[in-house]
Design a protein around this motif. Structure first.
Motif, PDB file in Angstrom:
ATOM      1  N   THR A 248      -5.494   5.800   7.236  1.00  0.00           N
ATOM      2  CA  THR A 248      -5.532   6.551   5.990  1.00  0.00           C
ATOM      3  C   THR A 248      -5.626   8.039   6.291  1.00  0.00           C
TER       4      THR A 248
ATOM      5  N   TRP B  51       2.331   5.609  -7.403  1.00  0.00           N
ATOM      6  CA  TRP B  51       1.326   4.622  -7.034  1.00  0.00           C
ATOM      7  C   TRP B  51       0.103   4.660  -7.952  1.00  0.00           C
TER       8      TRP B  51
ATOM      9  N   PHE C  51      -3.206   1.468  -8.981  1.00  0.00           N
ATOM     10  CA  PHE C  51      -3.802   0.255  -8.441  1.00  0.00           C
ATOM     11  C   PHE C  51      -4.336  -0.604  -9.584  1.00  0.00           C
TER      12      PHE C  51
ATOM     13  N   ASP D  64       0.820  -1.209   0.000  1.00  0.00           N
ATOM     14  CA  ASP D  64       0.000   0.000   0.000  1.00  0.00           C
ATOM     15  C   ASP D  64       0.853   1.258   0.000  1.00  0.00           C
TER      16      ASP D  64
ATOM     17  N   ARG E  99      -7.368  -1.449   0.700  1.00  0.00           N
ATOM     18  CA  ARG E  99      -6.084  -2.121   0.902  1.00  0.00           C
ATOM     19  C   ARG E  99      -5.934  -3.289  -0.061  1.00  0.00           C
ATOM     20  N   TYR E 100      -4.694  -3.504  -0.453  1.00  0.00           N
ATOM     21  CA  TYR E 100      -4.390  -4.551  -1.434  1.00  0.00           C
ATOM     22  C   TYR E 100      -4.545  -5.928  -0.815  1.00  0.00           C
TER      23      TYR E 100
ATOM     24  N   ILE F 219      -8.522   4.361   1.247  1.00  0.00           N
ATOM     25  CA  ILE F 219      -7.796   3.470   0.346  1.00  0.00           C
ATOM     26  C   ILE F 219      -8.298   2.044   0.528  1.00  0.00           C
TER      27      ILE F 219
END
Length: 715
Positions: free
Chosen positions: A628, A659, A661, A608, A712-713, A710
């Motif tokens: 965040t 960054w 996504f 992240d 999160r991954y 965000i």
């Protein structure tokens, strides 16, 4: 069925260019990549980017055929076409625009220095366009230009022990190479080895990077004051007669002017500007001068300020005063192998093809800065929208994702989506930038290339072998060659294809490419103090402490410091709203700028986007780790996760760059949520090179007040 094989090659996951071993299974599939312990350039080192290269090669989302948009730009609708149709489209559009407007209306853009760099400026120049767009103004190339003016060539650290002498003093300045893996052609392991073996070590960085943990001196300067610190170093060396009198008196010009110029830059003055104690400045400067041979490892931490060009000048002057120029264990001019045609512009500048661009066309370059390398990116993208000085009509983007890597990515997006007549990009994946183009070409990975690796290292030339072919991917340079022939640029590109070009490079040696590939590495025969016979390639024939070229251009011929425009000193009225100093751009080992975030094995190492803050600042702001937050500047706000980092100075924050996504939907793939470059404006630049102050702005950090955070991954 073939058995398992191991092939030696050269990685290109970053600028380290380490030698590696590529392992294939019985089916011919690449299953593992490991470091080559027998390599003199990397000695077995491999970083995650290299180890996971096959994950990129075989990634299910790779673009493997030319893709043409089916609907409007940015609507994320594509269909595959044949290569001939793609090249026909490019040829017809480029010819039309040249005929209707002129070649300057077509730009060639590239990302950071990669294999394509040997052809991108050459293609642009041969086309007749001065608008080669790259991030060079913020990285590396201004140092090259500055070196050419000061001594005629670009000095590099002698850390391989060719002479039997290693550096006794190593200074690491604005570089986290030991953490990122490699840069500038140097492997992080080799730098670490030289650093550990040195008698004295100095680290100059606002952060306490890994190297600083074991250094003799860590000079944690205020971000953006690098030039001031070097002026202070020079003052100390001259005031204490610690300079190399033989080198200065016999091989330098302009010492009297420098001595007079430097008198006001005392350690006390330097302390007031940088925040480093005067005594520490004096000790570190004298250590560097007296411990020699001294060498320097520097990164683009010094490139991203309004004093970037003069910082480089000051560094070169310090190296000369300390007798570190072209001596064993110092900063040297590498000697390349003698039996190959030079491929690197650092050996033969003509490889960039400047000779093919007329002076009339050169004057049309979209850049208001005298020594900006090519078109100035912020000025170029703005010109695409407002037409000042004119409005470019087409662009070919090769290996670049400028919506994320240039400032004001929203302007870049708008230029591509709404203002240009034809846009094409060459890349591995459908990036945010590619999504707003007309045509996307499938680029070959380094594992899909035959190559003579001859760009950064110079002292050696390595082999790279084509070990795979995925779909219809093509080497960017092979595509440029074919397009050059279609456009009649045969004088600049006389080779019939890529294999013919490699044959031409090797011709003086009498080797075929297969024979060269068997050798894997060819070394130059290093010599030192070449200036004793050859002098320096400057107007005076000497190392120019006072620059005659800069004086002739009406520029400051001796280094001067410029305070960052948004800083506690120059903009105190902003401190109530923006109390923190903002940095961005520090490298992360799993990624190479925007690359790698869609590779699970890399993303899980750093899932992240983070904003690094000193733990005391985190506590005072009432934040929790992983929360965040928004980083806010006068230009915008972007979201990151809080990461307490005691390596930072209190009052300084670092927001990670590049960054996006890939797991989110296109066309933008979330690239406007945590894009650090949107926190900067396009107003303040180095007046010489056009560099931007990306490591020395002002910001605040605030808690999120709405429900959107965000995502999160999840690997």
């Amino acid at each position: 069925m073939a058995g398992t094989t191991v092939t030696r090659s050269s990685c290109r996951g970053c600028h380290g260019v380490c030698q590696v071993l590529v392992h294939k299974d019985e089916t011919g599939r690449i299953v593992k990549i490991t470091g080559d312990k027998d390599s003199p350039t990397s000695q077995g080192f491999i970083c995650p980017k290299g180890a996971r290269a096959a994950d990129t090669l075989y990634h299910p989302d790779r673009v493997t055929r030319p893709m043409l948009r089916s609907k409007g730009r940015g609507e994320n609708a594509w269909h595959a076409i044949e290569w001939d149709e793609a090249l026909d489209l490019m040829e017809s559009n480029f010819k039309r625009i040249i005929n209707e407007y002129g070649p300057e209306y077509i730009a060639i853009a590239q990302g950071t220095g990669r294999p394509y760099t040997e052809f991108t400026p050459r293609f642009c120049n041969a086309l007749g366009s001065p608008n080669h767009v790259s991030p060079a103004h913020n990285c590396y190339v201004p140092r090259n230009i500055c070196a050419a003016m000061t001594m005629g060539w670009f000095p590099q650290p002698d850390i391989y022990g060719h002479s039997g002498t290693m550096p006794r003093c190593v200074m690491v300045f604005g570089s986290n190479i030991m953490e990122s893996g490699g840069e500038g052609g140097y492997c992080g392991k080799m730098v670490s080895k030289a650093f550990k073996g040195a008698e004295k070590t100095i680290v100059i960085d606002p952060r306490k990077v890994k190297a600083a943990e074991h250094s003799d001196y860590h000079l944690a300067l205020r971000p953006g004051t690098e030039c001031a610190l070097m002026l202070g170093f020079i003052h100390v060396v001259i005031a204490n007669n610690a300079y190399d009198k033989n080198f200065v008196e016999n091989y330098c010009s302009g010492f009297a002017e420098l001595e007079a110029h430097i008198k006001t830059f005392t350690p006390e003055w330097t302390q007031n500007v940088t925040g480093i104690p005067a005594k520490l400045i004096e000790e570190a400067a004298l250590t560097f001068a007296r411990t020699g041979p001294s060498t320097l490892i520097w990164g683009n931490g010094i490139d991203e300020s309004v004093s970037a060009f003069q910082t480089a000048r000051a560094v070169y002057l310090l190296l000369a005063l300390c007798g570190s120029i072209d001596v064993p264990g110092g900063m040297v001019r590498w000697v390349p192998p003698s039996n190959l045609r030079p491929k690197s512009h650092m050996v033969d500048h003509a490889m960039q093809g400047d000779q093919f661009l007329s002076e009339e066309q050169r004057k049309k370059c979209i850049s208001p800065f005298p020594l900006c390398p090519g078109a100035h990116p912020p000025s170029f993208w703005q010109a695409c929208i407002d037409g000042k000085p004119y409005k470019p009509k087409a662009i070919w983007l090769i290996g670049t994702n400028p919506i994320l890597t240039h400032t004001r990515g929203d302007i870049v997006r708008d230029a591509l989506r709404d203002h240009m007549e034809f846009t094409v990009t060459s890349d591995f994946f459908m990036t945010p930038t590619a999504s707003f183009c007309d045509l996307v070409l499938p680029a070959a990975h380094w594992l899909e290339q035959d190559d003579i690796v001859y760009f950064h290292k110079i002292w050696c030339v390595l082999s790279r072998k084509k070990l795979a072919q995925i779909g219809e991917t093509r080497d960017d340079r092979a595509v440029m060659l074919e397009m050059a022939h279609r456009l009649g640029l045969n004088e600049a590109f006389p080779w019939k294809d890529w294999d013919d070009y490699l044959k031409w490079i090797l011709e003086p040696s009498g080797m075929t490419f297969d024979e060269f590939a068997e050798k894997d590495i060819i070394l130059g025969e290093m010599q030192y103090r070449k200036y004793e016979q050859d002098g320096f390639q400057t107007p005076s024939g000497k190392f120019e402490l006072f620059s005659n070229v800069m004086a002739h251009m009406g520029l400051d011929p001796l280094p001067v410091y410029t305070e960052p425009p948004l800083s506690p000193v120059s903009s105190p009225e902003l401190l109530e709203d923006y109390p923190f100093i903002l940095m961005t751009g520090c490298k992360l080992k799993p990624f190479f700028h925007t690359e790698g975030r869609n590779v699970p094995g890399l993303r899980k190492l750093h899932p992240d986007p983070m904003v690094d803050m000193h733990p005391e600042d985190v506590a005072e702001m009432g934040f929790k780790e992983g929360q965040t937050v928004e980083v806010v500047t006068p230009y915008g706000q972007q979201r990151f996760l809080v990461h307490p980092d005691e390596r930072l100075q209190k009052g300084v924050v670092h927001a990670e760059h590049a960054w996006w996504f890939p797991e989110q939907e296109g066309p933008d793939y979330g690239c406007f949520k945590s894009n650090a470059n949107l926190l900067f404006g396009n107003e303040h630049f180095d007046k010489i090179s056009g560099a931007q102050p990306l490591k020395c702005s002002l910001c605040t950090v605030r808690a999120i007040t709405d429900s959107e955070e965000i995502i999160r991954y999840a690997s």
